[in-house]
Write a protein that holds these residues in place. Structure first.
Motif, PDB file in Angstrom:
ATOM      1  N   HIS A  70      88.363  12.626  22.334  1.00 53.39           N
ATOM      2  CA  HIS A  70      88.675  12.393  23.749  1.00 53.39           C
ATOM      3  C   HIS A  70      87.956  11.179  24.323  1.00 53.39           C
ATOM      4  O   HIS A  70      88.140  10.861  25.503  1.00 53.39           O
ATOM      5  CB  HIS A  70      88.276  13.623  24.576  1.00 53.39           C
ATOM      6  CG  HIS A  70      89.200  14.793  24.429  1.00 53.39           C
ATOM      7  ND1 HIS A  70      90.315  14.963  25.228  1.00 53.39           N
ATOM      8  CD2 HIS A  70      89.174  15.852  23.577  1.00 53.39           C
ATOM      9  CE1 HIS A  70      90.938  16.085  24.876  1.00 53.39           C
ATOM     10  NE2 HIS A  70      90.256  16.644  23.879  1.00 53.39           N
ATOM     11  N   LEU A  76      88.255  16.562  32.192  1.00 52.40           N
ATOM     12  CA  LEU A  76      88.565  16.714  30.766  1.00 52.40           C
ATOM     13  C   LEU A  76      89.257  18.057  30.518  1.00 52.40           C
ATOM     14  O   LEU A  76      88.791  19.108  30.974  1.00 52.40           O
ATOM     15  CB  LEU A  76      87.269  16.662  29.947  1.00 52.40           C
ATOM     16  CG  LEU A  76      87.375  16.918  28.446  1.00 52.40           C
ATOM     17  CD1 LEU A  76      88.267  15.879  27.779  1.00 52.40           C
ATOM     18  CD2 LEU A  76      85.982  16.936  27.811  1.00 52.40           C
ATOM     19  N   GLU A 110      91.709  22.995  20.151  1.00 54.20           N
ATOM     20  CA  GLU A 110      90.297  22.640  20.294  1.00 54.20           C
ATOM     21  C   GLU A 110      89.472  23.840  20.755  1.00 54.20           C
ATOM     22  O   GLU A 110      88.351  24.064  20.270  1.00 54.20           O
ATOM     23  CB  GLU A 110      90.156  21.469  21.265  1.00 54.20           C
ATOM     24  CG  GLU A 110      90.665  20.164  20.672  1.00 54.20           C
ATOM     25  CD  GLU A 110      90.810  19.063  21.691  1.00 54.20           C
ATOM     26  OE1 GLU A 110      90.795  17.883  21.284  1.00 54.20           O
ATOM     27  OE2 GLU A 110      90.949  19.368  22.905  1.00 54.20           O
TER      28      GLU A 110
END
Length: 337
Positions: free
Chosen positions: A260, A304, A310
Motif C-alpha cells: 500500500h 487506508l 489482507e
C-alpha cells in the motif's frame, strides 16, 4: 481551522461527536523516557490541525503532571476538543504503589483535583480507569452519575471492563465509551466486551492500538532498542525470547504495508478500524506519540483500507504472541472474564 480532515463518529448514543482517531497523551509526561515538551506541545497543535478532536489523559499519568501539561492547550481550544481523563489508579510518594480506588468519596476528590489541574470547569468524558471488585460497580457508577448531575462531567466512560460489567454499569447510567487495549497483538476484549459494547451502542476506544509501539516494527530487543526510563523494558512482550518471537510475527504486516506504500503502524491502525466494523462497533483508537511526524503518520491510517485477503493474513497474529500485556494482569478485564 477545519476539523473535517478526519471522519467523525459519535461516542455512545448520546455522546459527543469526535474524530475517528484520537490522541493518547500519556507518553508526553511519563513511561516512555525523556520528553521534549516543546515538541509535544507542537504535536498537540498538529493533531488538532489535522482533525483530531479527542485528547486522552488520566490523573495518574505523571501523578497529575500530564493534566497540568495539557491545561494551556485545553484552555486555548476548549470548544474545539473533547477532553477525556480518568480516575481510580491512586499513586503516592512510593513510586511502586499503585492502589485502585472506586469509592464515592475518592471519586469526588479525584474529579475536583483533575478539574483544578486541567483548569477547566467540566470534563467531557470521565473514565473509571480500573475496577476494584471489592466496591460495588453500581455504587461507583452512581457516584460518577452524580458528577454529571452537578455539571462537572458530560459523559461517562469505563476502562478494562468485561461485557457483564459494562452491562451492569450501563444500567445505572449511560456509558459513552469503553477504553481497553485492543490491537493486532491484544484481542482478549473480543471475548465479551466488544460484543456488549456493540449491543449497547457504546463506543470502543482502543488504547495501545500499536502494541505500545511494537507493531511499528521498531523493536526487536527492548534491552537494546529502548532508552533508560522506558517502562516497556520490563513488559513481557518486549523482553528476551518473547521480543524475538513477536518481531517475527510482523512480517505480514510489513508486506501489506509495502503493497500500500504505507507503514506497519498504519496497517495496524487500519486493522483496528476495520475489525470494529465487523462487530458493528463505533471505534476511536488513541495511539500516543510525542512527535508531529508520527502523529501525521498515524492520522494517515484513517485513509487506508485493507482487503479481505489482507485481513485474513493478519488474523492469526494475536494467537501467536508471546507474553502477557503486563507483568501483572490482575487489574485487567482479562483477569475477570
Amino acid at each position: 481551522m477545519s476539523n473535517s480532515k478526519i471522519a467523525q463518529v459519535r461516542l455512545g448514543t448520546g455522546g459527543p461527536l469526535v474524530s475517528v482517531q484520537g490522541l493518547g497523551c500519556m507518553g508526553m509526561s511519563e513511561f516512555y523516557g525523556e520528553t521534549d515538551l516543546a515538541a509535544a506541545r507542537d504535536t498537540l497543535e498538529a493533531a488538532l490541525e489535522a482533525g483530531v478532536t479527542l485528547f486522552d489523559t488520566a490523573d495518574m499519568y505523571g501523578r497529575g503532571a500530564n493534566e497540568e501539561f495539557l491545561a494551556p492547550f485545553v484552555g486555548a481550544h476548549r470548544d474545539e476538543i473533547t477532553l477525556a481523563t480518568k480516575f481510580a489508579m491512586e499513586r503516592t510518594d512510593d513510586p511502586h504503589h499503585r492502589g485502585i480506588r472506586n469509592d464515592p468519596a475518592y471519586i469526588r476528590q479525584a474529579i475536583e483535583a483533575s478539574l483544578r489541574r486541567l483548569k477547566t470547569d467540566v470534563i467531557d468524558l470521565y473514565y473509571m480507569h480500573r475496577r476494584d471488585p471489592l466496591v460495588p460497580l453500581a455504587e461507583s457508577v452512581g457516584a460518577m452519575a452524580e458528577l454529571v448531575e452537578r455539571g462537572l462531567v458530560k459523559h461517562l466512560g469505563l476502562s478494562e471492563m468485561t461485557g457483564a460489567e459494562l452491562r451492569e454499569a450501563h444500567a445505572v447510567h449511560p456509558i459513552a465509551a469503553l477504553q481497553s487495549e485492543w490491537s493486532l497483538f491484544s484481542r482478549d476484549v473480543e471475548h465479551s466486551a466488544v460484543g456488549a459494547a456493540a449491543e449497547l451502542g457504546v463506543a470502543f476506544v482502543p488504547y495501545s492500538p500499536l502494541g505500545r509501539g511494537f507493531l511499528t516494527g521498531a523493536f526487536a530487543d527492548a534491552g537494546k532498542d529502548l532508552p533508560a526510563g522506558d517502562f516497556r523494558k520490563y513488559q513481557p512482550r518486549f523482553t528476551g525470547d518473547n521480543a524475538k518471537t513477536n518481531a517475527a510475527l510482523l512480517e505480514p504486516v510489513r508486506e501489506i504495508a509495502a503493497a500500500h506504500g504505507a507503514t506497519a503502524a498504519q496497517v495496524a491502525l487500519a486493522w483496528v478500524q476495520q475489525r470494529a466494523q465487523v462487530h458493528g462497533l463505533a471505534v476511536v483508537p488513541i495511539p500516543g506519540t510525542r512527535k508531529t511526524s508520527r502523529l501525521l503518520e498515524n492520522v494517515g491510517a484513517t485513509r487506508l483500507t485493507l482487503s479481505g485477503e489482507e485481513l485474513e493474513l493478519l488474523e492469526p497474529i494475536a494467537g501467536l504472541v508471546a507474553g502477557d500485556r503486563y507483568p501483572d494482569m490482575s487489574t485487567t478485564s482479562a483477569a475477570r472474564e
